[in-house]
Design a protein around this motif. Sequence first.
Motif, PDB file in Angstrom:
ATOM      1  N   HIS A  28      34.782  65.826  14.670  1.00 44.26           N
ATOM      2  CA  HIS A  28      35.292  66.969  13.907  1.00 44.26           C
ATOM      3  C   HIS A  28      36.512  67.575  14.586  1.00 44.26           C
ATOM      4  CE1 HIS A  28      35.354  70.889  11.874  1.00 44.26           C
ATOM      5  NE2 HIS A  28      35.353  71.431  13.076  1.00 44.26           N
ATOM      6  N   PHE A  29      36.390  67.889  15.876  1.00 48.60           N
ATOM      7  CA  PHE A  29      37.499  68.528  16.581  1.00 48.60           C
ATOM      8  C   PHE A  29      38.660  67.561  16.796  1.00 48.60           C
ATOM      9  CE2 PHE A  29      34.142  71.581  17.859  1.00 48.60           C
ATOM     10  CZ  PHE A  29      34.756  72.726  17.374  1.00 48.60           C
ATOM     11  N   ALA A  30      38.354  66.268  16.984  1.00 49.23           N
ATOM     12  CA  ALA A  30      39.427  65.281  17.125  1.00 49.23           C
ATOM     13  C   ALA A  30      40.271  65.229  15.852  1.00 49.23           C
ATOM     14  CB  ALA A  30      38.845  63.903  17.433  1.00 49.23           C
ATOM     15  N   PHE A  31      39.611  65.282  14.708  1.00 51.07           N
ATOM     16  CA  PHE A  31      40.333  65.233  13.433  1.00 51.07           C
ATOM     17  C   PHE A  31      41.239  66.448  13.265  1.00 51.07           C
ATOM     18  CE2 PHE A  31      40.494  66.680   8.985  1.00 51.07           C
ATOM     19  CZ  PHE A  31      41.214  65.622   8.435  1.00 51.07           C
ATOM     20  N   TRP A  32      40.694  67.641  13.508  1.00 50.92           N
ATOM     21  CA  TRP A  32      41.470  68.853  13.255  1.00 50.92           C
ATOM     22  C   TRP A  32      42.540  69.084  14.318  1.00 50.92           C
ATOM     23  CZ3 TRP A  32      41.682  70.840   8.671  1.00 50.92           C
ATOM     24  CH2 TRP A  32      40.609  70.638   7.805  1.00 50.92           C
TER      25      TRP A  32
ATOM     26  N   ASP B 209      18.797  63.776  15.887  1.00 51.25           N
ATOM     27  CA  ASP B 209      19.001  65.199  16.153  1.00 51.25           C
ATOM     28  C   ASP B 209      19.706  65.422  17.483  1.00 51.25           C
ATOM     29  OD1 ASP B 209      17.877  65.927  13.791  1.00 51.25           O
ATOM     30  OD2 ASP B 209      15.887  66.327  14.630  1.00 51.25           O
ATOM     31  N   TYR B 210      19.471  64.509  18.454  1.00 47.86           N
ATOM     32  CA  TYR B 210      20.093  64.661  19.761  1.00 47.86           C
ATOM     33  C   TYR B 210      21.465  63.985  19.846  1.00 47.86           C
ATOM     34  CZ  TYR B 210      15.918  66.701  21.859  1.00 47.86           C
ATOM     35  OH  TYR B 210      14.885  67.538  22.169  1.00 47.86           O
ATOM     36  N   LEU B 211      21.618  62.835  19.209  1.00 48.59           N
ATOM     37  CA  LEU B 211      22.846  62.060  19.338  1.00 48.59           C
ATOM     38  C   LEU B 211      23.910  62.433  18.318  1.00 48.59           C
ATOM     39  CD1 LEU B 211      21.505  58.456  20.064  1.00 48.59           C
ATOM     40  CD2 LEU B 211      22.432  60.122  21.674  1.00 48.59           C
ATOM     41  N   ALA B 212      23.491  62.668  17.081  1.00 48.83           N
ATOM     42  CA  ALA B 212      24.472  62.887  16.015  1.00 48.83           C
ATOM     43  C   ALA B 212      25.308  64.158  16.201  1.00 48.83           C
ATOM     44  CB  ALA B 212      23.764  62.896  14.660  1.00 48.83           C
ATOM     45  N   PRO B 213      24.707  65.314  16.552  1.00 48.29           N
ATOM     46  CA  PRO B 213      25.539  66.529  16.655  1.00 48.29           C
ATOM     47  C   PRO B 213      26.702  66.415  17.637  1.00 48.29           C
ATOM     48  CG  PRO B 213      23.224  67.128  16.528  1.00 48.29           C
ATOM     49  CD  PRO B 213      23.263  65.643  16.688  1.00 48.29           C
ATOM     50  N   PRO B 214      26.492  65.918  18.879  1.00 52.15           N
ATOM     51  CA  PRO B 214      27.650  65.810  19.785  1.00 52.15           C
ATOM     52  C   PRO B 214      28.737  64.883  19.246  1.00 52.15           C
ATOM     53  CG  PRO B 214      25.604  65.598  21.016  1.00 52.15           C
ATOM     54  CD  PRO B 214      25.243  65.529  19.567  1.00 52.15           C
ATOM     55  N   LEU B 215      28.328  63.765  18.632  1.00 55.75           N
ATOM     56  CA  LEU B 215      29.318  62.846  18.064  1.00 55.75           C
ATOM     57  C   LEU B 215      30.046  63.478  16.889  1.00 55.75           C
ATOM     58  CD1 LEU B 215      27.268  59.513  18.176  1.00 55.75           C
ATOM     59  CD2 LEU B 215      29.152  60.181  19.682  1.00 55.75           C
ATOM     60  N   PHE B 216      29.283  64.218  16.073  1.00 55.83           N
ATOM     61  CA  PHE B 216      29.912  64.907  14.932  1.00 55.83           C
ATOM     62  C   PHE B 216      30.952  65.911  15.413  1.00 55.83           C
ATOM     63  CE2 PHE B 216      29.852  68.943  12.541  1.00 55.83           C
ATOM     64  CZ  PHE B 216      30.534  68.522  11.404  1.00 55.83           C
TER      65      PHE B 216
ATOM     66  N   TRP C 122      27.183  64.740   3.622  1.00 53.05           N
ATOM     67  CA  TRP C 122      27.357  63.376   4.150  1.00 53.05           C
ATOM     68  C   TRP C 122      28.820  62.941   4.059  1.00 53.05           C
ATOM     69  CZ3 TRP C 122      23.979  60.740   6.942  1.00 53.05           C
ATOM     70  CH2 TRP C 122      22.622  61.031   6.818  1.00 53.05           C
ATOM     71  N   LEU C 123      29.509  63.401   3.038  1.00 56.14           N
ATOM     72  CA  LEU C 123      30.902  62.985   2.843  1.00 56.14           C
ATOM     73  C   LEU C 123      31.801  63.422   3.990  1.00 56.14           C
ATOM     74  CD1 LEU C 123      31.297  63.815  -0.967  1.00 56.14           C
ATOM     75  CD2 LEU C 123      30.873  61.578   0.094  1.00 56.14           C
ATOM     76  N   TYR C 124      31.377  64.461   4.703  1.00 56.02           N
ATOM     77  CA  TYR C 124      32.163  64.915   5.850  1.00 56.02           C
ATOM     78  C   TYR C 124      31.497  64.561   7.176  1.00 56.02           C
ATOM     79  CZ  TYR C 124      34.913  67.940   8.894  1.00 56.02           C
ATOM     80  OH  TYR C 124      35.720  68.397   9.892  1.00 56.02           O
ATOM     81  N   VAL C 125      30.185  64.674   7.231  1.00 59.74           N
ATOM     82  CA  VAL C 125      29.456  64.453   8.484  1.00 59.74           C
ATOM     83  C   VAL C 125      29.576  62.999   8.948  1.00 59.74           C
ATOM     84  CG1 VAL C 125      27.165  64.401   9.542  1.00 59.74           C
ATOM     85  CG2 VAL C 125      27.854  66.346   8.113  1.00 59.74           C
ATOM     86  N   VAL C 126      29.397  62.069   8.029  1.00 61.00           N
ATOM     87  CA  VAL C 126      29.417  60.649   8.426  1.00 61.00           C
ATOM     88  C   VAL C 126      30.773  60.231   8.979  1.00 61.00           C
ATOM     89  CG1 VAL C 126      29.203  58.276   7.587  1.00 61.00           C
ATOM     90  CG2 VAL C 126      27.519  59.995   6.904  1.00 61.00           C
ATOM     91  N   PRO C 127      31.909  60.490   8.285  1.00 58.09           N
ATOM     92  CA  PRO C 127      33.200  60.094   8.858  1.00 58.09           C
ATOM     93  C   PRO C 127      33.468  60.729  10.218  1.00 58.09           C
ATOM     94  CG  PRO C 127      33.455  60.634   6.542  1.00 58.09           C
ATOM     95  CD  PRO C 127      32.081  61.061   6.926  1.00 58.09           C
ATOM     96  N   CYS C 128      33.107  62.013  10.374  1.00 55.10           N
ATOM     97  CA  CYS C 128      33.338  62.678  11.659  1.00 55.10           C
ATOM     98  C   CYS C 128      32.474  62.060  12.762  1.00 55.10           C
ATOM     99  CB  CYS C 128      33.040  64.175  11.551  1.00 55.10           C
ATOM    100  SG  CYS C 128      34.305  65.096  10.660  1.00 55.10           S
ATOM    101  N   THR C 129      31.233  61.735  12.439  1.00 51.11           N
ATOM    102  CA  THR C 129      30.346  61.123  13.429  1.00 51.11           C
ATOM    103  C   THR C 129      30.843  59.740  13.831  1.00 51.11           C
ATOM    104  OG1 THR C 129      28.476  62.324  12.452  1.00 51.11           O
ATOM    105  CG2 THR C 129      27.962  60.487  13.922  1.00 51.11           C
ATOM    106  N   VAL C 130      31.295  58.964  12.849  1.00 54.03           N
ATOM    107  CA  VAL C 130      31.860  57.639  13.148  1.00 54.03           C
ATOM    108  C   VAL C 130      33.109  57.773  14.016  1.00 54.03           C
ATOM    109  CG1 VAL C 130      32.951  55.594  12.140  1.00 54.03           C
ATOM    110  CG2 VAL C 130      30.902  56.571  11.074  1.00 54.03           C
TER     111      VAL C 130
END
Length: 277
Positions: free
Chosen positions: A17-21, A6-13, A77-85
Motif C-alpha cells: 500500500h505505502f509503496a504504491f502511494w 491474519d499474521y502475514l497478510a497485513p504487513p505485506l498489504f 479484494w480489488l485493492y487488498v490483493v494487488p497491494c499484498t502481491v
Amino acid sequence: MSTVLDYLAPPLFFLGHFAFWIGLFNRLHAVGFSCTVVSRLEKAVILAAAVPPLMFLILLLFGHAPHALVEEYPLAWLYVVPCTVLGMMLPGLLLHARLSTGRAAFRVRSARRLNLAHGRTESLAGEFATRCLALPGNEIFQLEVNEKELAPPGLPEELAGLRIAHVSDLHYTGQIRRAYFEAVMEELAALSADMIVLTGDIVEKTACLEWIEPTLGRLEAPAGCWFVLGNHDKRLPRPEELRRRLTDCGWSDLGGCTHTLEYAGRRILLAGNERPW
C-alpha cells in the motif's frame, strides 16, 4: 490458514500500500504541473494513503480479524490483493533494480564536508520554520564536495584531465538565505573547473529569480557554463524568465537540444534533457 493470513497478510498489504502511494507521490513531483495543481494533488495522495490503514486499524480495534474484513467487504479484494502481491514482490524488485543498475566508470578521489554556517553571526535560515528546524545535528547548512575521476573507454588524450563541476537541485525558495548559496558559488568557483553544468531544480519562488545574477552569475569556465531546467523550475509562472536570466549571465541553455563544443582540439557533444524522469 486464516490465522496465518491474519499474521502475514497485513504487513505485506501495508508494505505494498505505502509503496504504491509513495511511488505515485514521487511521480507527481516528476511531471510539469503547476505549483497549485501539485499542491492540491499532494493533499489528495496523502489522504488516500492515510485512509485505508486508519480504517483497517479501527476495524481491528473493534475485533474484526483481517481475513474477516475482506470476507465482509468483498470489493476490498480489488485493492487488498494487488497491494499484498506488490508487498510480496517489492524486496525482489528493489534488489533486482540495485543489481541491474549499470555503474559508471569512475572512482572517488575525495569527499569533504563544509559547514557553511560556521563562524557566521547571522543565521542562514530565511524563514521562521527553517530557523526552528535548524537545530544542532541538522545538516541543512552542510555542503559536501565530491571529486570523482571518470575513465570512459576511448577518451581522447587531449581531454584527459578535463574538469567538470556538476551542481544540481539548488532550490532557491527563500527558506535558506541567499548568503548560503553565495558561499556555495565561492566553493564551486574555487574548484577551477574547465566546464560547469547545472542540472535543474534551481528556482521555485519568483522572488528568488533576483538571486540568479549575484550567485550563478559569478561563475565562469573555459569550456562554458551549461544548464537545463528541472520539473520544479517548470512550476514557475514564467519558466522562460529563469532561462533569460541565466543566459543573460553567460550560461548556455541545453534544454532539449544539443551543442558541439570545440575544446583542446577536440569536439565534445553536449546534450540536455528536460523530460520528467
